[in-house]
Design an enzyme around this catalytic site. Structure first.
Site, PDB file in Angstrom:
ATOM      1  N   THR A 131      43.061  32.983  37.754  1.00  0.00           N
ATOM      2  CA  THR A 131      42.979  33.334  39.176  1.00  0.00           C
ATOM      3  C   THR A 131      42.037  32.421  39.952  1.00  0.00           C
ATOM      4  O   THR A 131      41.089  31.867  39.372  1.00  0.00           O
ATOM      5  CB  THR A 131      42.470  34.788  39.287  1.00  0.00           C
ATOM      6  OG1 THR A 131      42.215  35.094  40.647  1.00  0.00           O
ATOM      7  CG2 THR A 131      41.177  35.014  38.500  1.00  0.00           C
ATOM      8  N   ASP A 132      42.261  32.339  41.252  1.00  0.00           N
ATOM      9  CA  ASP A 132      41.334  31.574  42.103  1.00  0.00           C
ATOM     10  C   ASP A 132      40.009  32.318  42.309  1.00  0.00           C
ATOM     11  O   ASP A 132      39.042  31.731  42.801  1.00  0.00           O
ATOM     12  CB  ASP A 132      41.972  31.251  43.463  1.00  0.00           C
ATOM     13  CG  ASP A 132      42.364  32.476  44.281  1.00  0.00           C
ATOM     14  OD1 ASP A 132      42.220  33.605  43.786  1.00  0.00           O
ATOM     15  OD2 ASP A 132      42.826  32.287  45.429  1.00  0.00           O
ATOM     16  N   GLU A 133      39.966  33.608  41.943  1.00  0.00           N
ATOM     17  CA  GLU A 133      38.736  34.386  42.188  1.00  0.00           C
ATOM     18  C   GLU A 133      37.554  33.875  41.367  1.00  0.00           C
ATOM     19  O   GLU A 133      36.405  34.190  41.672  1.00  0.00           O
ATOM     20  CB  GLU A 133      38.979  35.870  41.903  1.00  0.00           C
ATOM     21  CG  GLU A 133      40.066  36.439  42.779  1.00  0.00           C
ATOM     22  CD  GLU A 133      39.988  37.939  42.986  1.00  0.00           C
ATOM     23  OE1 GLU A 133      39.006  38.560  42.554  1.00  0.00           O
ATOM     24  OE2 GLU A 133      40.924  38.471  43.582  1.00  0.00           O
ATOM     25  N   TYR A 156      35.930  41.780  37.623  1.00  0.00           N
ATOM     26  CA  TYR A 156      37.242  41.183  37.303  1.00  0.00           C
ATOM     27  C   TYR A 156      37.133  39.667  37.239  1.00  0.00           C
ATOM     28  O   TYR A 156      37.511  39.043  36.237  1.00  0.00           O
ATOM     29  CB  TYR A 156      38.295  41.600  38.344  1.00  0.00           C
ATOM     30  CG  TYR A 156      39.533  40.729  38.318  1.00  0.00           C
ATOM     31  CD1 TYR A 156      40.432  40.801  37.248  1.00  0.00           C
ATOM     32  CD2 TYR A 156      39.814  39.810  39.344  1.00  0.00           C
ATOM     33  CE1 TYR A 156      41.568  39.984  37.201  1.00  0.00           C
ATOM     34  CE2 TYR A 156      40.935  39.005  39.312  1.00  0.00           C
ATOM     35  CZ  TYR A 156      41.815  39.096  38.244  1.00  0.00           C
ATOM     36  OH  TYR A 156      42.929  38.293  38.198  1.00  0.00           O
ATOM     37  N   LYS A 160      37.584  37.010  34.080  1.00  0.00           N
ATOM     38  CA  LYS A 160      38.581  35.933  34.044  1.00  0.00           C
ATOM     39  C   LYS A 160      37.891  34.576  33.879  1.00  0.00           C
ATOM     40  O   LYS A 160      38.395  33.701  33.165  1.00  0.00           O
ATOM     41  CB  LYS A 160      39.431  35.937  35.323  1.00  0.00           C
ATOM     42  CG  LYS A 160      40.363  37.125  35.472  1.00  0.00           C
ATOM     43  CD  LYS A 160      41.465  37.216  34.428  1.00  0.00           C
ATOM     44  CE  LYS A 160      42.497  36.136  34.534  1.00  0.00           C
ATOM     45  NZ  LYS A 160      43.654  36.393  33.606  1.00  0.00           N
TER      46      LYS A 160
HETATM   47  P1  NAD Z   1      49.465  43.342  36.161  1.00  0.00           P
HETATM   48  O1  NAD Z   1      48.296  44.245  36.187  1.00  0.00           O
HETATM   49  O2  NAD Z   1      50.636  43.648  37.031  1.00  0.00           O
HETATM   50  O3  NAD Z   1      50.021  43.206  34.678  1.00  0.00           O
HETATM   51  C1  NAD Z   1      49.174  43.072  33.568  1.00  0.00           C
HETATM   52  C2  NAD Z   1      49.997  43.338  32.330  1.00  0.00           C
HETATM   53  O4  NAD Z   1      49.132  43.196  31.191  1.00  0.00           O
HETATM   54  C3  NAD Z   1      50.556  44.776  32.267  1.00  0.00           C
HETATM   55  O5  NAD Z   1      51.906  44.750  31.888  1.00  0.00           O
HETATM   56  C4  NAD Z   1      49.699  45.462  31.217  1.00  0.00           C
HETATM   57  O6  NAD Z   1      50.377  46.488  30.515  1.00  0.00           O
HETATM   58  C5  NAD Z   1      49.330  44.285  30.309  1.00  0.00           C
HETATM   59  N1  NAD Z   1      48.079  44.528  29.578  1.00  0.00           N
HETATM   60  C6  NAD Z   1      46.885  44.934  30.097  1.00  0.00           C
HETATM   61  N2  NAD Z   1      45.976  45.079  29.123  1.00  0.00           N
HETATM   62  C7  NAD Z   1      46.596  44.742  27.955  1.00  0.00           C
HETATM   63  C8  NAD Z   1      46.174  44.657  26.608  1.00  0.00           C
HETATM   64  N3  NAD Z   1      44.922  44.980  26.245  1.00  0.00           N
HETATM   65  N4  NAD Z   1      47.069  44.251  25.674  1.00  0.00           N
HETATM   66  C9  NAD Z   1      48.324  43.932  26.031  1.00  0.00           C
HETATM   67  N5  NAD Z   1      48.793  44.003  27.282  1.00  0.00           N
HETATM   68  C10 NAD Z   1      47.932  44.396  28.248  1.00  0.00           C
HETATM   69  O7  NAD Z   1      48.890  41.899  36.478  1.00  0.00           O
HETATM   70  P2  NAD Z   1      49.530  40.704  37.312  1.00  0.00           P
HETATM   71  O8  NAD Z   1      49.183  40.872  38.733  1.00  0.00           O
HETATM   72  O9  NAD Z   1      50.945  40.536  36.901  1.00  0.00           O
HETATM   73  O10 NAD Z   1      48.651  39.482  36.748  1.00  0.00           O
HETATM   74  C11 NAD Z   1      49.039  38.807  35.556  1.00  0.00           C
HETATM   75  C12 NAD Z   1      48.025  37.734  35.241  1.00  0.00           C
HETATM   76  O11 NAD Z   1      47.946  36.810  36.324  1.00  0.00           O
HETATM   77  C13 NAD Z   1      46.605  38.265  35.040  1.00  0.00           C
HETATM   78  O12 NAD Z   1      46.017  37.532  34.007  1.00  0.00           O
HETATM   79  C14 NAD Z   1      45.905  37.988  36.374  1.00  0.00           C
HETATM   80  O13 NAD Z   1      44.531  37.806  36.175  1.00  0.00           O
HETATM   81  C15 NAD Z   1      46.598  36.715  36.800  1.00  0.00           C
HETATM   82  N6  NAD Z   1      46.685  36.505  38.249  1.00  0.00           N
HETATM   83  C16 NAD Z   1      47.166  37.486  39.083  1.00  0.00           C
HETATM   84  C17 NAD Z   1      47.300  37.231  40.446  1.00  0.00           C
HETATM   85  C18 NAD Z   1      47.855  38.272  41.394  1.00  0.00           C
HETATM   86  O14 NAD Z   1      47.834  38.058  42.616  1.00  0.00           O
HETATM   87  N7  NAD Z   1      48.377  39.406  40.932  1.00  0.00           N
HETATM   88  C19 NAD Z   1      46.929  35.986  40.957  1.00  0.00           C
HETATM   89  C20 NAD Z   1      46.412  35.018  40.081  1.00  0.00           C
HETATM   90  C21 NAD Z   1      46.320  35.279  38.724  1.00  0.00           C
HETATM   91  O1  DAU Z   2      43.264  35.875  44.341  1.00  0.00           O
HETATM   92  C1  DAU Z   2      43.994  36.246  43.221  1.00  0.00           C
HETATM   93  C2  DAU Z   2      43.763  37.709  42.917  1.00  0.00           C
HETATM   94  O2  DAU Z   2      44.465  38.454  43.918  1.00  0.00           O
HETATM   95  C3  DAU Z   2      44.228  38.128  41.540  1.00  0.00           C
HETATM   96  O3  DAU Z   2      43.489  37.454  40.575  1.00  0.00           O
HETATM   97  C4  DAU Z   2      44.078  39.642  41.355  1.00  0.00           C
HETATM   98  O4  DAU Z   2      44.609  40.032  40.091  1.00  0.00           O
HETATM   99  C5  DAU Z   2      44.854  40.344  42.454  1.00  0.00           C
HETATM  100  O5  DAU Z   2      44.698  41.733  42.363  1.00  0.00           O
HETATM  101  C6  DAU Z   2      44.395  39.845  43.820  1.00  0.00           C
HETATM  102  O6  DAU Z   2      43.028  40.290  44.088  1.00  0.00           O
HETATM  103  P1  DAU Z   2      42.583  40.817  45.533  1.00  0.00           P
HETATM  104  O7  DAU Z   2      41.392  41.650  45.384  1.00  0.00           O
HETATM  105  O8  DAU Z   2      42.548  39.693  46.508  1.00  0.00           O
HETATM  106  O9  DAU Z   2      43.898  41.710  45.878  1.00  0.00           O
HETATM  107  P2  DAU Z   2      44.060  43.134  46.562  1.00  0.00           P
HETATM  108  O10 DAU Z   2      45.512  43.307  46.844  1.00  0.00           O
HETATM  109  O11 DAU Z   2      43.364  44.211  45.815  1.00  0.00           O
HETATM  110  O12 DAU Z   2      43.296  42.946  47.956  1.00  0.00           O
HETATM  111  C7  DAU Z   2      43.694  41.934  48.885  1.00  0.00           C
HETATM  112  C8  DAU Z   2      42.752  42.017  50.069  1.00  0.00           C
HETATM  113  O13 DAU Z   2      43.020  43.240  50.790  1.00  0.00           O
HETATM  114  C9  DAU Z   2      41.292  42.090  49.704  1.00  0.00           C
HETATM  115  O14 DAU Z   2      40.534  41.411  50.703  1.00  0.00           O
HETATM  116  C10 DAU Z   2      40.948  43.585  49.740  1.00  0.00           C
HETATM  117  C11 DAU Z   2      41.870  44.090  50.830  1.00  0.00           C
HETATM  118  N1  DAU Z   2      42.368  45.476  50.676  1.00  0.00           N
HETATM  119  C12 DAU Z   2      42.923  45.834  49.494  1.00  0.00           C
HETATM  120  C13 DAU Z   2      43.433  47.103  49.308  1.00  0.00           C
HETATM  121  C14 DAU Z   2      44.038  47.515  47.983  1.00  0.00           C
HETATM  122  C15 DAU Z   2      42.298  46.354  51.750  1.00  0.00           C
HETATM  123  O15 DAU Z   2      41.816  46.015  52.849  1.00  0.00           O
HETATM  124  N2  DAU Z   2      42.815  47.621  51.571  1.00  0.00           N
HETATM  125  C16 DAU Z   2      43.362  48.039  50.381  1.00  0.00           C
HETATM  126  O16 DAU Z   2      43.784  49.221  50.285  1.00  0.00           O
END
Ligand code: NAD
Ligand code: DAU
Length: 350
Positions: A131-133, A156, A160
């Site tokens: 992630t970019d975080e 989180y 990561k």
């Molecule tokens: P998600 O939460 O939707 O999915 C995570 C998956 O991992 C689920 O299917 C869960 O069952 C599985 N999992 C969790 N713990 C586990 C364990 N101990 N053993 C086996 N499986 C397990 O997440 P996502 O949003 O699809 O993100 C996927 C990956 O991409 C993550 O590594 C996240 O950090 C990264 N990522 C997400 C975003 C985003 O915006 N969602 C952006 C950048 C990077």
């Molecule tokens: O940047 C990549 C990341 O993006 C991933 O690594 C994470 O897995 C993914 O969950 C996401 O993280 P964020 O914290 O940015 O996503 P989230 O959707 O939780 O929140 C997006 C923005 O919106 C953040 O500034 C918090 C705000 N927010 C979120 C929720 C859930 C609100 O204002 N209200 C809300 O109810």
């Protein structure tokens, strides 16, 4: 023949990656390893679950014996690692789960790869999807590049960051081929409705309040999940071992502006009076340690691998809303927790 272990394949991004690899590479065996936490849902993969080049293994990445068993059973050649605890808010209330899965789980996978591939590290790849975080927060100017110093703020992002460092340490210390990509916020079909966009869509459908954290001026860079899957495919096949690739949408939005856009599109699609959903916007207490702004410089992956996003945000968001409106059952099953029974029905006897 490649036998690729994709972890977290039942989640939001993982299911999109599994679908792409299963459809595009009939000569590969794709093994989806997922422990099916609250975020894992096999309904996300109904369309490909019977494909001959697809297998599912319910297992936990923290379980060394299980991981070794699966490596042996399929003679795994490569890993695309996405399994993680992914929600920042949950990491604030329960950091230990994030350390256990994101750090210990990643190292457990690396250990299996180190042992099983020791005859020839050059032939195998460990790809960590991150992630970019990890880069922390930006002010009003500038972009995260691959050289930006790590500065994670939430449990989180700290977990990561640690897992990224372990992947690089296994590359540098043992010579395992490894790549890391760091991506911005994804959105699209199958997005779990605890995250901003699907939560707002679900709440608008149900006339529920739209909770905007703090002043709403926090900025995120949004990327359509299918474009992320294309980037992962490219990095997997053409990325340089030892390198990092930043992936982003060149698409920054302040949260409040994004919520207003969603309200407008949803009112139109639901045939509601313009301005109806805006009235649901509710400013709530801020997330502790909330990063002000993320924005990715994705010029390296564009220059070296020719990747760029294929859809505009308006197109991607419109498609996403249409998908949620057409998949009310998926949304209801996820919000009610019913999808857990789908696993029992499909896989209990294996
Ligand atoms: P998600 O939460 O939707 O999915 C995570 C998956 O991992 C689920 O299917 C869960 O069952 C599985 N999992 C969790 N713990 C586990 C364990 N101990 N053993 C086996 N499986 C397990 O997440 P996502 O949003 O699809 O993100 C996927 C990956 O991409 C993550 O590594 C996240 O950090 C990264 N990522 C997400 C975003 C985003 O915006 N969602 C952006 C950048 C990077
Ligand atoms: O940047 C990549 C990341 O993006 C991933 O690594 C994470 O897995 C993914 O969950 C996401 O993280 P964020 O914290 O940015 O996503 P989230 O959707 O939780 O929140 C997006 C923005 O919106 C953040 O500034 C918090 C705000 N927010 C979120 C929720 C859930 C609100 O204002 N209200 C809300 O109810």
């Amino acid at each position: 023949m490649k036998k690729i272990l994709i972890t977290g394949g039942a989640g939001f991004i993982g299911s999109c990656v599994v679908r792409r690899f299963v459809n595009n590479y009939p000569d590969y065996l794709i093994v989806n390893l997922d422990s099916l936490t609250y975020a894992g849902n096999l309904q996300n993969l109904i369309d490909i679950e019977d494909f001959p080049n697809y297998r599912f293994e319910k297992a936990d990445i923290r379980n060394k014996e299980e991981i070794n068993r699966i490596f042996d059973k399929y003679d795994i050649t490569d890993v695309v690692h996405l399994a993680a605890e992914s929600h920042v808010d949950r990491s604030i209330t329960n950091p230990l789960d994030f350390v256990l899965t994101n750090v210990i789980g990643t190292v457990t996978l690396l250990e299996a790869a180190k042992t099983k591939w020791k005859e020839n590290y050059g032939e195998h790849l460990f790809y960590h999807v991150s992630t970019d975080e990890v880069y922390g927060a930006l002010g009003s100017e500038g972009l995260f590049t691959e050289e930006t110093r790590y500065d994670p703020h939430s449990p989180y992002s700290a977990s990561k960051a640690a897992s990224d460092h372990f992947v690089r340490a296994y590359h540098d210390t043992y010579g395992i081929k490894a790549v890391v990509s760091n991506c911005s916020n994804n959105y699209g079909p199958y997005h779990f409705p605890e995250k901003l966009i699907p939560l707002m869509i679900n709440n608008i459908i149900n006339h529920k309040p739209l909770p905007v954290y703090g002043d709403g001026n926090y900025t995120r860079d949004w990327l359509y999940v299918k474009d992320h899957a294309v980037a992962i495919d490219l990095v997997f096949h053409e990325g340089k071992s030892g390198d990092t690739y930043n992936i982003g949408g060149f698409n920054e939005w302040k949260n409040i502006d994004l919520v207003l856009l969603l309200c407008k599109q949803m009112d139109e699609k639901l045939g509601r009076e313009p301005g109806t959903s805006n009235k649901l916007i509710t400013y709530v207490k801020d997330r502790p340690g909330h990063d002000r702004r993320y924005a990715i410089d994705a010029s390296k992956i564009n220059r070296e691998l020719g990747w760029k996003p294929s859809v505009t945000f308006e197109q991607g968001l419109s498609e996403t809303i249409d998908w949620f409106l057409a998949n009310e059952k998926w949304l209801n099953d996820v919000t009610s927790g019913n999808y857990a029974t789908y696993y029992d029905k499909q896989y209990a006897n294996i």
